[in-house]
Design a protein around this motif. Sequence first.
Motif, mmCIF file in Angstrom:
data_model
loop_
_atom_site.group_PDB
_atom_site.id
_atom_site.type_symbol
_atom_site.label_atom_id
_atom_site.label_comp_id
_atom_site.label_asym_id
_atom_site.label_seq_id
_atom_site.Cartn_x
_atom_site.Cartn_y
_atom_site.Cartn_z
ATOM 1 N N ARG A 122 -12.100 17.573 4.605
ATOM 2 C CA ARG A 122 -12.478 17.778 6.080
ATOM 3 C C ARG A 122 -10.977 18.310 7.258
ATOM 4 O O ARG A 122 -11.339 19.004 7.811
ATOM 5 N N ILE A 123 -10.981 16.413 7.610
ATOM 6 C CA ILE A 123 -9.791 16.303 7.892
ATOM 7 C C ILE A 123 -8.537 17.144 7.959
ATOM 8 O O ILE A 123 -8.280 17.338 8.808
ATOM 9 N N VAL A 124 -8.162 17.194 6.586
ATOM 10 C CA VAL A 124 -6.729 17.541 6.278
ATOM 11 C C VAL A 124 -6.749 19.602 6.753
ATOM 12 O O VAL A 124 -6.368 19.996 7.018
ATOM 13 N N GLU A 125 -8.543 19.693 6.325
ATOM 14 C CA GLU A 125 -9.100 21.524 6.676
ATOM 15 C C GLU A 125 -8.445 21.219 8.253
ATOM 16 O O GLU A 125 -8.101 22.525 8.370
ATOM 17 N N GLY A 126 -8.818 20.481 9.130
ATOM 18 C CA GLY A 126 -8.721 20.754 10.362
ATOM 19 C C GLY A 126 -7.542 20.032 10.782
ATOM 20 O O GLY A 126 -6.982 21.042 11.816
ATOM 21 N N ILE A 127 -6.212 19.639 9.721
ATOM 22 C CA ILE A 127 -4.909 19.456 10.833
ATOM 23 C C ILE A 127 -4.528 20.535 10.485
ATOM 24 O O ILE A 127 -3.842 21.616 10.747
ATOM 25 N N LYS A 128 -4.879 21.139 8.927
ATOM 26 C CA LYS A 128 -3.949 22.810 8.575
ATOM 27 C C LYS A 128 -4.340 23.439 9.455
ATOM 28 O O LYS A 128 -3.309 24.914 10.204
ATOM 29 N N GLU A 129 -5.853 23.970 9.976
ATOM 30 C CA GLU A 129 -5.857 24.648 11.320
ATOM 31 C C GLU A 129 -5.434 24.614 12.171
ATOM 32 O O GLU A 129 -4.912 25.433 13.232
ATOM 33 N N SER A 130 -4.947 23.409 13.345
ATOM 34 C CA SER A 130 -5.040 23.041 14.298
ATOM 35 C C SER A 130 -3.280 23.610 14.183
ATOM 36 O O SER A 130 -2.475 24.053 14.957
ATOM 37 N N ILE A 131 -2.025 22.435 12.896
ATOM 38 C CA ILE A 131 -1.226 23.730 12.812
ATOM 39 C C ILE A 131 -1.025 25.133 13.071
ATOM 40 O O ILE A 131 -0.033 25.665 12.894
ATOM 41 N N SER A 132 -2.355 25.326 11.955
ATOM 42 C CA SER A 132 -1.929 27.797 12.529
ATOM 43 C C SER A 132 -2.015 27.891 13.800
ATOM 44 O O SER A 132 -1.671 28.389 14.013
ATOM 45 N N SER A 133 -3.228 27.582 14.689
ATOM 46 C CA SER A 133 -3.739 27.329 15.600
ATOM 47 C C SER A 133 -2.964 27.412 16.899
ATOM 48 O O SER A 133 -2.719 27.705 17.785
#
Length: 341
Positions: free
Chosen positions: A322-333
């Motif tokens: 879930r943390i990895v998904e959050g990092i990826k979302e932050s990179i994208s957004s």
Amino acid sequence: MSGRRVWRLIVRIAVVGTGSIGRRHIGNLLRLGYDDVFAVSEKKKIKTLEVGSRTIPVVDDVDAALHSAVDTMFICNPTNLHFRYLEKAIEAGKHVFVEKPVGSMMGDFTTLRRKSEQKKLIIGVGHQFRFNPHLEELREKVKAKFMGTIFRAEAIQGEHIADYHPDEDYRESYAAKKDLGGGVLLTQIHQIDYLNWIFGPFSRVFGVSRQPSILDIDVEESVSYFLESHSGCPIYGHMDFLARPKTVSIQIMGDEHSMIWDYYGGKLICSSQGNVDEKPTIAKRPFNRNQMFLDVVRDFLKAVASDEKPRSDLADGVAALRIVEGIKESISSGRVVEIDS
């Protein structure tokens, strides 16, 4: 009798995947005295497997393996297959040790966890860094507030992807391919897990990724991020597929003490913030990477036998993902992302 612990007998273990991590686990299972082990090779369909001085039986059908006299399965195939095989094993009523990460993206882990609990199955995740003695000590000191108020913490992990398996073209490895669940965040999710184990849970994250690719791969190869804990201390993390020499370290600064962990150097250094004349204490341990793999497997099999929680279970694996998904979302957004706990 009431109050007595019931110990299960582990009968037969299937290891899915015959790459380096699958072979490592088979060798360690044999070292730990588990002789009834066989491998599942669905993609390469190899016929025999030599591990040390032993010839290991191999089958090429995981469904047939799940419906045989197997009670425990190790999932060691590419990351993008982990969730599907975990689902298969739980449906078949098997205890499961799944290599990190538990999946390449968030899935319906709530249902899987509920089913595993209903069937009284033990699910362990291969977060072996939780068994590094220096990290164990570091965590104990953080929890005991030995360092006082922590005002800075940073974790660095870097290793060139070509050095993972020098006899292979790194571009063909699962770590370098998006469709196989590659990328440095998933491949080196260990860092995310032990930061969460030591400092978590986290509330928010902000991440950036270096572009364009130096390695000419379609996954992130260098990522930096900030995690915000509920205590308010920001945790900085960095991981990459580029560094030479390789490094894994944590530095924690508090108003009473500071600590530095050097994984490859086998050192944990503690310094006093209040007395500049006091010499740092340096705890040294010989570097033994395989010992952590032995310990995480021993812990899981003990949990299976005694019906207890392993040190790293499915909930821990999902939290790291879930943390990895959050990092990826932050990179994208380009925005700070709330972490749903």
